[in-house]
Design an enzyme around this catalytic site. Structure first.
Site, PDB file in Angstrom:
ATOM      1  N   LEU A  33      26.121  24.793  37.656  1.00 31.33           N
ATOM      2  CA  LEU A  33      26.385  24.832  36.206  1.00 31.33           C
ATOM      3  C   LEU A  33      25.885  26.136  35.603  1.00 31.33           C
ATOM      4  CD1 LEU A  33      25.700  21.130  35.071  1.00 31.33           C
ATOM      5  CD2 LEU A  33      27.865  22.194  35.758  1.00 31.33           C
ATOM      6  N   ASP A  57      22.247  24.537  43.701  1.00 33.00           N
ATOM      7  CA  ASP A  57      22.694  25.865  44.138  1.00 33.00           C
ATOM      8  C   ASP A  57      23.130  25.799  45.602  1.00 33.00           C
ATOM      9  OD1 ASP A  57      22.688  28.621  44.931  1.00 33.00           O
ATOM     10  OD2 ASP A  57      21.286  29.046  43.290  1.00 33.00           O
ATOM     11  N   ALA A  81      31.100  30.287  43.310  1.00 35.27           N
ATOM     12  CA  ALA A  81      31.018  31.753  43.324  1.00 35.27           C
ATOM     13  C   ALA A  81      30.832  32.263  41.910  1.00 35.27           C
ATOM     14  CB  ALA A  81      32.301  32.349  43.906  1.00 35.27           C
ATOM     15  N   SER A  83      32.693  34.773  39.634  1.00 34.60           N
ATOM     16  CA  SER A  83      34.117  35.049  39.830  1.00 34.60           C
ATOM     17  C   SER A  83      34.739  36.076  38.874  1.00 34.60           C
ATOM     18  CB  SER A  83      34.892  33.731  39.708  1.00 34.60           C
ATOM     19  OG  SER A  83      34.876  33.289  38.356  1.00 34.60           O
ATOM     20  N   THR A 132      39.736  35.215  47.758  1.00 35.96           N
ATOM     21  CA  THR A 132      40.641  35.877  46.826  1.00 35.96           C
ATOM     22  C   THR A 132      41.431  36.994  47.506  1.00 35.96           C
ATOM     23  OG1 THR A 132      40.603  37.384  44.926  1.00 35.96           O
ATOM     24  CG2 THR A 132      38.600  37.249  46.185  1.00 35.96           C
ATOM     25  N   ASP A 133      42.568  37.347  46.904  1.00 35.99           N
ATOM     26  CA  ASP A 133      43.342  38.494  47.421  1.00 35.99           C
ATOM     27  C   ASP A 133      42.657  39.817  47.105  1.00 35.99           C
ATOM     28  OD1 ASP A 133      43.799  38.554  44.667  1.00 35.99           O
ATOM     29  OD2 ASP A 133      45.985  38.622  44.810  1.00 35.99           O
ATOM     30  N   GLU A 134      41.643  39.789  46.216  1.00 37.49           N
ATOM     31  CA  GLU A 134      41.031  41.054  45.794  1.00 37.49           C
ATOM     32  C   GLU A 134      40.265  41.740  46.929  1.00 37.49           C
ATOM     33  OE1 GLU A 134      39.399  41.031  41.837  1.00 37.49           O
ATOM     34  OE2 GLU A 134      40.634  39.315  41.271  1.00 37.49           O
ATOM     35  N   TYR A 158      32.642  42.344  42.623  1.00 38.41           N
ATOM     36  CA  TYR A 158      33.106  40.974  42.895  1.00 38.41           C
ATOM     37  C   TYR A 158      33.860  40.927  44.217  1.00 38.41           C
ATOM     38  CZ  TYR A 158      36.429  37.057  42.763  1.00 38.41           C
ATOM     39  OH  TYR A 158      37.202  35.976  43.100  1.00 38.41           O
ATOM     40  N   LYS A 162      32.917  38.941  47.735  1.00 41.48           N
ATOM     41  CA  LYS A 162      33.785  37.918  48.353  1.00 41.48           C
ATOM     42  C   LYS A 162      34.183  38.360  49.771  1.00 41.48           C
ATOM     43  CE  LYS A 162      35.295  34.592  46.887  1.00 41.48           C
ATOM     44  NZ  LYS A 162      34.790  33.188  46.867  1.00 41.48           N
ATOM     45  N   PRO A 213      43.164  41.964  23.715  1.00 37.60           N
ATOM     46  CA  PRO A 213      42.796  43.243  24.324  1.00 37.60           C
ATOM     47  C   PRO A 213      43.485  43.493  25.663  1.00 37.60           C
ATOM     48  CG  PRO A 213      41.033  41.628  24.613  1.00 37.60           C
ATOM     49  CD  PRO A 213      42.136  40.929  23.877  1.00 37.60           C
ATOM     50  N   PRO A 291      36.584  50.044  34.568  1.00 35.17           N
ATOM     51  CA  PRO A 291      36.291  51.055  35.588  1.00 35.17           C
ATOM     52  C   PRO A 291      36.782  50.586  36.960  1.00 35.17           C
ATOM     53  CG  PRO A 291      34.291  50.465  34.360  1.00 35.17           C
ATOM     54  CD  PRO A 291      35.371  49.512  33.931  1.00 35.17           C
ATOM     55  N   HIS A 293      39.710  49.923  37.978  1.00 36.96           N
ATOM     56  CA  HIS A 293      40.694  48.835  37.824  1.00 36.96           C
ATOM     57  C   HIS A 293      41.764  48.873  38.925  1.00 36.96           C
ATOM     58  CE1 HIS A 293      43.103  46.532  34.491  1.00 36.96           C
ATOM     59  NE2 HIS A 293      43.033  45.855  35.630  1.00 36.96           N
TER      60      HIS A 293
HETATM   61  P1  NAD Z   1      34.656  29.798  38.101  1.00 33.17           P
HETATM   62  O1  NAD Z   1      33.771  30.946  37.778  1.00 33.17           O
HETATM   63  O2  NAD Z   1      35.478  29.172  37.037  1.00 33.17           O
HETATM   64  O3  NAD Z   1      33.801  28.619  38.775  1.00 33.17           O
HETATM   65  C1  NAD Z   1      32.778  28.848  39.673  1.00 33.17           C
HETATM   66  C2  NAD Z   1      31.909  27.604  39.729  1.00 33.17           C
HETATM   67  O4  NAD Z   1      30.868  27.822  40.702  1.00 33.17           O
HETATM   68  C3  NAD Z   1      31.212  27.291  38.406  1.00 33.17           C
HETATM   69  O5  NAD Z   1      31.316  25.926  38.126  1.00 33.17           O
HETATM   70  C4  NAD Z   1      29.760  27.682  38.659  1.00 33.17           C
HETATM   71  O6  NAD Z   1      28.828  26.911  37.912  1.00 33.17           O
HETATM   72  C5  NAD Z   1      29.625  27.408  40.143  1.00 33.17           C
HETATM   73  N1  NAD Z   1      28.561  28.198  40.791  1.00 33.17           N
HETATM   74  C6  NAD Z   1      28.296  29.515  40.603  1.00 33.17           C
HETATM   75  N2  NAD Z   1      27.240  29.878  41.366  1.00 33.17           N
HETATM   76  C7  NAD Z   1      26.855  28.765  42.055  1.00 33.17           C
HETATM   77  C8  NAD Z   1      25.850  28.504  43.011  1.00 33.17           C
HETATM   78  N3  NAD Z   1      25.003  29.477  43.400  1.00 33.17           N
HETATM   79  N4  NAD Z   1      25.743  27.267  43.515  1.00 33.17           N
HETATM   80  C9  NAD Z   1      26.582  26.271  43.100  1.00 33.17           C
HETATM   81  N5  NAD Z   1      27.541  26.454  42.201  1.00 33.17           N
HETATM   82  C10 NAD Z   1      27.687  27.698  41.681  1.00 33.17           C
HETATM   83  O7  NAD Z   1      35.576  30.323  39.298  1.00 33.17           O
HETATM   84  P2  NAD Z   1      37.037  29.885  39.723  1.00 33.17           P
HETATM   85  O8  NAD Z   1      38.007  30.764  39.049  1.00 33.17           O
HETATM   86  O9  NAD Z   1      37.160  28.419  39.612  1.00 33.17           O
HETATM   87  O10 NAD Z   1      37.014  30.316  41.256  1.00 33.17           O
HETATM   88  C11 NAD Z   1      36.612  29.394  42.270  1.00 33.17           C
HETATM   89  C12 NAD Z   1      36.704  30.097  43.612  1.00 33.17           C
HETATM   90  O11 NAD Z   1      38.035  30.544  43.831  1.00 33.17           O
HETATM   91  C13 NAD Z   1      35.827  31.341  43.715  1.00 33.17           C
HETATM   92  O12 NAD Z   1      35.276  31.398  44.988  1.00 33.17           O
HETATM   93  C14 NAD Z   1      36.800  32.494  43.499  1.00 33.17           C
HETATM   94  O13 NAD Z   1      36.364  33.649  44.179  1.00 33.17           O
HETATM   95  C15 NAD Z   1      38.053  31.933  44.114  1.00 33.17           C
HETATM   96  N6  NAD Z   1      39.328  32.446  43.572  1.00 33.17           N
HETATM   97  C16 NAD Z   1      39.552  32.468  42.231  1.00 33.17           C
HETATM   98  C17 NAD Z   1      40.772  32.916  41.746  1.00 33.17           C
HETATM   99  C18 NAD Z   1      41.090  32.914  40.267  1.00 33.17           C
HETATM  100  O14 NAD Z   1      42.141  33.421  39.862  1.00 33.17           O
HETATM  101  N7  NAD Z   1      40.255  32.333  39.405  1.00 33.17           N
HETATM  102  C19 NAD Z   1      41.754  33.353  42.628  1.00 33.17           C
HETATM  103  C20 NAD Z   1      41.478  33.320  44.016  1.00 33.17           C
HETATM  104  C21 NAD Z   1      40.260  32.851  44.467  1.00 33.17           C
HETATM  105  P1  TYD Z   2      41.237  38.771  35.026  1.00 33.15           P
HETATM  106  O1  TYD Z   2      41.787  37.523  34.407  1.00 33.15           O
HETATM  107  O2  TYD Z   2      39.837  39.191  34.680  1.00 33.15           O
HETATM  108  O3  TYD Z   2      41.448  38.649  36.605  1.00 33.15           O
HETATM  109  P2  TYD Z   2      41.241  39.776  37.775  1.00 33.15           P
HETATM  110  O4  TYD Z   2      40.552  40.957  37.214  1.00 33.15           O
HETATM  111  O5  TYD Z   2      40.404  39.031  38.753  1.00 33.15           O
HETATM  112  O6  TYD Z   2      42.630  40.082  38.265  1.00 33.15           O
HETATM  113  O7  TYD Z   2      42.206  39.963  34.634  1.00 33.15           O
HETATM  114  C1  TYD Z   2      43.580  39.936  34.953  1.00 33.15           C
HETATM  115  C2  TYD Z   2      44.164  41.269  34.562  1.00 33.15           C
HETATM  116  O8  TYD Z   2      44.099  41.402  33.137  1.00 33.15           O
HETATM  117  C3  TYD Z   2      43.381  42.452  35.120  1.00 33.15           C
HETATM  118  O9  TYD Z   2      44.297  43.493  35.462  1.00 33.15           O
HETATM  119  C4  TYD Z   2      42.500  42.886  33.958  1.00 33.15           C
HETATM  120  C5  TYD Z   2      43.346  42.550  32.744  1.00 33.15           C
HETATM  121  N1  TYD Z   2      42.595  42.182  31.511  1.00 33.15           N
HETATM  122  C6  TYD Z   2      42.922  42.802  30.299  1.00 33.15           C
HETATM  123  O10 TYD Z   2      43.841  43.662  30.229  1.00 33.15           O
HETATM  124  N2  TYD Z   2      42.220  42.435  29.189  1.00 33.15           N
HETATM  125  C7  TYD Z   2      41.205  41.520  29.218  1.00 33.15           C
HETATM  126  O11 TYD Z   2      40.572  41.255  28.156  1.00 33.15           O
HETATM  127  C8  TYD Z   2      40.897  40.880  30.470  1.00 33.15           C
HETATM  128  C9  TYD Z   2      39.792  39.864  30.557  1.00 33.15           C
HETATM  129  C10 TYD Z   2      41.630  41.246  31.587  1.00 33.15           C
END
Ligand code: NAD
Ligand code: TYD
Length: 352
Positions: A33, A57, A81, A83, A132-134, A158, A162, A213, A291, A293
């Protein structure tokens, strides 16, 4: 039963809801949380005896070992994670702590548990690491989408954290034989998405009448996937994926950020027109670029489609409509998560 780490976050909570709707098999959710984890994401399960929540944790090895021995899961899904790329730029420490050190401790706890499982349970056990694909870095406009064979070239703190966690998972498979699966998914969107990420931030700001933004020129490309499609892919990988394999997950849906924001504005113009008769697109504001990006992400999803028969159900048009509808219908959730700590982040990051 299954153990879900990070199940109070965006993707994890969608996964828990979908799992219980589809499978009925009990779930233990372990979540620290942090600011990104919200119990309100799981509020609908409060009285559901199949769901058990534990705050903690993934880096707390004693706690994780205790949970594993008490609940004896057959699958662990690791979503936990840090994220958000922008937060990793302002403060990378938490990303190293959770994504790298936390994953290491989780792997060690799982290894100890798995080693003691009896024959058939040991063979059936799976650890699914959600990534993630990143980790693959950035693509030029004419480059082929990321395949599982691409080299890792992470660019943000980040992505680097990962990538490090993916390497640990791979090594625990290769060295200790743990039945690991790794998935690398593109950008998700949908319900319970914390409004610091692009899509929920734009919906939130549009309705609040504040600027939308766009970093730099807004022509960066992301490959968007509706969150439930990601969750269904994870279920399929856990069910039928080959241990030790990695699977890229994506919906063949590349969009520039500007096009994504315009699509949200059009949808809002239709579903909740501005009272002054203007379009939400008038709120678009170009701001300083992030930065380092990454310019373009795109996923080649042929392997999971071919080997596991997974396909996304939503198109971008249908997914965005569902998402905007959800935010309009769940303003109370948005109000709950955009209080204190959220406002300090917005002031710190977008201030001025
Ligand atoms: P999020 O930030 O919404 O959720 C992360 C959750 O992990 C939160 O509930 C947080 O409280 C919990 N957490 C953080 N540190 C912790 C710890 N040390 N121990 C236990 N719980 C902890 O992230 P999300 O977008 O739901 O992403 C989930 C996973 O999917 C991540 O591993 C992320 O890298 C991966 N992922 C996300 C995306 C995306 O577009 N959001 C895409 C591909 C992969
Ligand atoms: P984001 O949702 O943070 O995902 P990620 O960086 O993991 O791809 O951002 C998605 C795209 O949007 C990314 O190219 C950054 C851009 N972005 C903005 O242009 N403005 C914003 O305020 C945010 C949060 C992201």
């Amino acid at each position: 039963m299954i153990l879900v780490t990070g199940g109070a976050g965006f993707i994890g909570s969608n996964f828990v809801h979908l799992w219980l709707a589809d499978h009925g098999e009990p779930v233990v959710t372990l979540d620290k949380l942090t600011y990104a984890g919200n119990l309100s994401n799981l509020a609908a399960l409060e009285d559901d005896g199949r769901h058990h929540f534990v705050q903690g944790d993934i880096g707390d090895r004693d706690l994780v070992e205790r949970l594993l021995h008490e609940h004896r899961p057959r699958v662990v899904f690791n979503f936990a994670a840090e994220s958000h790329v922008d937060r990793s730029i302002s403060g990378p420490g938490a990303f190293i702590q959770t994504n790298v050190v936390g994953t290491f401790n989780l792997l060690e706890a799982v290894r100890a548990y798995w080693a003691e499982l009896p024959g058939e349970d040991r063979r059936a056990f799976r650890f699914l690491h959600v990534s993630t694909d990143e980790v693959y870095g950035t693509l030029g406009p004419a480059d082929a989408p990321f395949a599982e064979t691409n080299a890792y070239e992470p660019n943000s703190p980040y992505a680097a954290s990962k990538a490090a966690s993916d390497h640990l998972v791979r090594a625990w498979r290769h060295t200790y034989g743990l039945p690991m699966l790794t998935t690398n998914c593109s950008n998700n969107y949908g319900p319970f998405h914390f409004p610091e990420k692009l899509i929920p931030l734009v919906i939130h700001n549009a309705l609040a009448g504040t600027p939308l933004p766009i970093y730099g020129d807004g022509l960066q490309v992301r490959d968007w996937l509706y969150v439930e499609d990601h969750c269904r892919a994870l279920m399929r990988v856990a069910e039928a994926g080959a241990p030790g394999e990695t699977y890229n997950i994506g919906g063949w849906n590349e969009q520039t950020n500007l096009d994504v924001v315009r699509a949200i504005c059009r949808t809002l113009d239709e579903m909740r027109p501005r009272t002054d008769g203007g379009s939400y697109a008038e709120q678009i504001t170009f701001v300083r670029d992030r930065p380092g990006h990454d310019r373009r992400y795109a996923i080649d999803a042929q392997k999971i489609e071919r080997e596991l028969g997974w396909r996304p159900r939503e198109t971008f048009a249908s997914g965005i409509r569902r998402t905007v509808r959800w935010y309009l219908d769940n303003q109370q959730w948005v109000d709950g998560v955009t209080s204190g700590a959220y406002r300090s982040w917005v002031d710190h990051h977008y201030g001025g």
